[in-house]
Design an enzyme around this catalytic site. Structure first.
Site, short mmCIF file in Angstrom:
data_model
loop_
_atom_site.label_atom_id
_atom_site.label_comp_id
_atom_site.label_asym_id
_atom_site.label_seq_id
_atom_site.Cartn_x
_atom_site.Cartn_y
_atom_site.Cartn_z
N GLU A 116 -1.76 4.96 -1.39
CA GLU A 116 -1.84 6.17 -2.14
C GLU A 116 -3.41 6.84 -2.21
O GLU A 116 -3.64 8.05 -2.11
CB GLU A 116 -1.32 6.21 -3.41
CG GLU A 116 0.11 5.95 -3.40
CD GLU A 116 0.86 5.56 -4.68
OE1 GLU A 116 0.38 4.52 -5.23
OE2 GLU A 116 1.93 6.33 -4.94
N GLU A 136 6.01 -0.95 -3.83
CA GLU A 136 6.21 -1.06 -5.25
C GLU A 136 7.93 -1.50 -5.65
O GLU A 136 7.91 -2.20 -6.66
CB GLU A 136 6.01 0.27 -5.97
CG GLU A 136 4.38 0.69 -5.84
CD GLU A 136 3.61 1.43 -4.88
OE1 GLU A 136 4.64 1.42 -3.55
OE2 GLU A 136 2.86 1.93 -4.92
N1 CAA Z 1 -2.76 -6.69 -8.02
C1 CAA Z 1 -3.35 -7.60 -8.44
N2 CAA Z 1 -3.94 -8.71 -7.68
C2 CAA Z 1 -3.49 -8.61 -6.39
C3 CAA Z 1 -2.81 -7.65 -5.70
C4 CAA Z 1 -2.43 -6.57 -6.63
N3 CAA Z 1 -1.83 -5.49 -6.33
N4 CAA Z 1 -2.61 -7.81 -4.60
C5 CAA Z 1 -3.36 -9.21 -4.32
N5 CAA Z 1 -3.82 -9.51 -5.35
C6 CAA Z 1 -4.51 -10.88 -5.74
C7 CAA Z 1 -3.48 -12.15 -5.65
O1 CAA Z 1 -2.80 -12.18 -6.75
C8 CAA Z 1 -4.22 -13.14 -5.02
O2 CAA Z 1 -5.18 -13.56 -6.49
P1 CAA Z 1 -5.21 -15.04 -6.83
O3 CAA Z 1 -6.13 -15.76 -5.47
O4 CAA Z 1 -6.02 -15.18 -8.00
O5 CAA Z 1 -4.00 -15.83 -6.57
C9 CAA Z 1 -5.61 -12.35 -4.26
O6 CAA Z 1 -5.24 -11.22 -4.66
C10 CAA Z 1 -5.25 -12.74 -2.66
O7 CAA Z 1 -3.90 -12.12 -2.58
P2 CAA Z 1 -2.75 -13.52 -1.77
O8 CAA Z 1 -3.02 -14.45 -2.06
O9 CAA Z 1 -1.60 -12.61 -2.21
O10 CAA Z 1 -3.37 -12.99 -0.04
P3 CAA Z 1 -2.01 -12.85 1.01
O11 CAA Z 1 -3.10 -12.68 2.14
O12 CAA Z 1 -1.38 -14.02 0.97
O13 CAA Z 1 -1.46 -11.67 0.85
C11 CAA Z 1 -0.99 -9.16 0.26
C12 CAA Z 1 -1.94 -10.12 0.88
C13 CAA Z 1 0.42 -9.20 1.30
C14 CAA Z 1 -1.44 -7.92 0.17
C15 CAA Z 1 -0.24 -9.65 -0.97
O14 CAA Z 1 -1.42 -10.17 -1.96
C16 CAA Z 1 0.55 -8.59 -1.80
O15 CAA Z 1 1.61 -8.22 -1.51
N6 CAA Z 1 -0.19 -7.95 -2.87
C17 CAA Z 1 0.61 -7.12 -3.81
C18 CAA Z 1 0.82 -5.82 -2.88
C19 CAA Z 1 1.68 -4.86 -3.79
O16 CAA Z 1 2.60 -5.10 -4.41
N7 CAA Z 1 1.04 -3.93 -4.12
C20 CAA Z 1 1.73 -2.56 -5.04
C21 CAA Z 1 1.15 -2.71 -6.52
S1 CAA Z 1 1.82 -1.54 -7.45
C22 CAA Z 1 1.11 -0.35 -7.18
O17 CAA Z 1 0.22 0.03 -6.43
C23 CAA Z 1 1.60 0.83 -8.26
C24 CAA Z 1 1.14 2.34 -8.12
O18 CAA Z 1 1.51 3.05 -6.77
C25 CAA Z 1 0.05 3.04 -8.58
#
Ligand code: CAA
Length: 262
Positions: A116, A136
């Site tokens: 976004e 999300e």
């Molecule tokens: N918020 C907080 N922390 C996050 C994050 C997020 N959106 N995305 C990644 N991180 C953190 C992880 O928790 C992790 O932290 P730790 O090392 O402390 O455990 C670190 O970043 C590295 O991430 P991963 O270990 O998960 O890395 P990966 O390579 O295995 O996976 C990924 C990468 C697929 C992007 C995965 O991190 C993921 O799915 N992230 C969340 C994506 C998501 O759901 N985004 C939407 C958020 S809601 C939103 O955005 C609302 C809105 O519209 C405004």
């Protein structure tokens, strides 16, 4: 001193240069919390006001432009927290106030709020490693920073529904084919390509660039005839600028224009 969650620098040469803003929470894949969005907004407003800046580029890290809004910060929010703080509107939408062009240079993940944020920029130049998505739905919410509105306008209803309802990611080729991304470049050339596009814009007339941006945004945000009427008024108004006289005179005299930014 508070932590620098965005890094700002000025790049390029000439009278108007490019502001390069780098999101700086690499360990959290640039998860976007309020402190980061406050700092991003402040940097954007400052650069928008600075005469020597003609264009702004926002980028992230190699692995992630931004993996979304910060889930660890949001997990404990109540309805009244988000309502009172005007969550998203208060600081994310600062981008909408920026009159100069803002280019998103995306490498790696642009998910949720990260996708976004990229769509709030004027156009997206993406590395061949970029991945886009609105996941999300997988954590029990929906996109909250304009994704349900801007994604269908960018890629059409079918693909937007697919993305928003399943939470799947698009690779950069699908994103470019669908109209979400303007250019794909090898990852190592991402910043150079974005700065080069920005330098092209910086060399032009700032007033006509800002008004062209406003007109294209009307097409994206409103109805057809409202947009055409808005464009016509802006088009007429540009005949009051020195840069219109200079640009056309330079063309007819077969010389480069010397824009005075007024
Ligand atoms: N918020 C907080 N922390 C996050 C994050 C997020 N959106 N995305 C990644 N991180 C953190 C992880 O928790 C992790 O932290 P730790 O090392 O402390 O455990 C670190 O970043 C590295 O991430 P991963 O270990 O998960 O890395 P990966 O390579 O295995 O996976 C990924 C990468 C697929 C992007 C995965 O991190 C993921 O799915 N992230 C969340 C994506 C998501 O759901 N985004 C939407 C958020 S809601 C939103 O955005 C609302 C809105 O519209 C405004």
């Amino acid at each position: 001193m508070s932590e620098a969650l965005v890094l700002s620098e000025v790049r390029g040469e000439g009278a108007r240069r490019t502001a390069l803003i780098t999101l700086n929470r690499p360990k959290q894949l640039n998860a976007l919390n309020d402190a980061l969005m406050d700092q991003l907004g402040a940097a954007l407003i400052a650069f928008d006001r600075e005469d020597g800046i003609g264009c702004i580029v926002i980028t992230g890290s190699e692995k992630a432009f931004a993996a979304g809004a910060d889930i660890s910060a949001m997990a404990r929010f109540s309805y009244m927290d988000v309502h009172h703080n005007d969550f998203i509107t208060r600081n994310w939408e600062t981008l909408l106030q920026v009159r100069k062009p803002v280019i998103a240079a995306v490498s790696g993940f642009a998910l949720g709020g990260g996708c976004e944020l990229a769509m709030l920029c004027d156009f997206i130049i993406a590395a061949d490693t970029a991945k886009f998505g609105q996941p999300e739905i997988k954590i029990g919410i929906i996109p909250g920073a304009g994704g349900t509105q801007r994604l269908p306008r960018a890629v059409g209803k079918a693909k937007a529904m697919d993305m928003v309802l399943t939470g799947r990611m698009m690779d950069v080729h699908e994103a470019e084919r669908s109209g979400l991304v303007s250019r794909i470049v090898p990852a190592a050339q991402l910043i150079d390509e974005a700065l080069s596009a920005a330098a092209t814009i910086c060399a032009l007339s700032g007033p006509s660039v800002a008004l062209a941006k406003a007109c294209v945004n009307k097409a994206f945000e409103g109805g057809l005839m409202d947009g055409v009427g808005f464009e016509r008024r802006i088009f007429h108004s540009l005949f009051a600028t020195d840069d219109q006289k200079e640009g056309m005179d330079a063309f007819l005299s077969k010389r480069p224009p010397d824009f005075k930014q007024r």
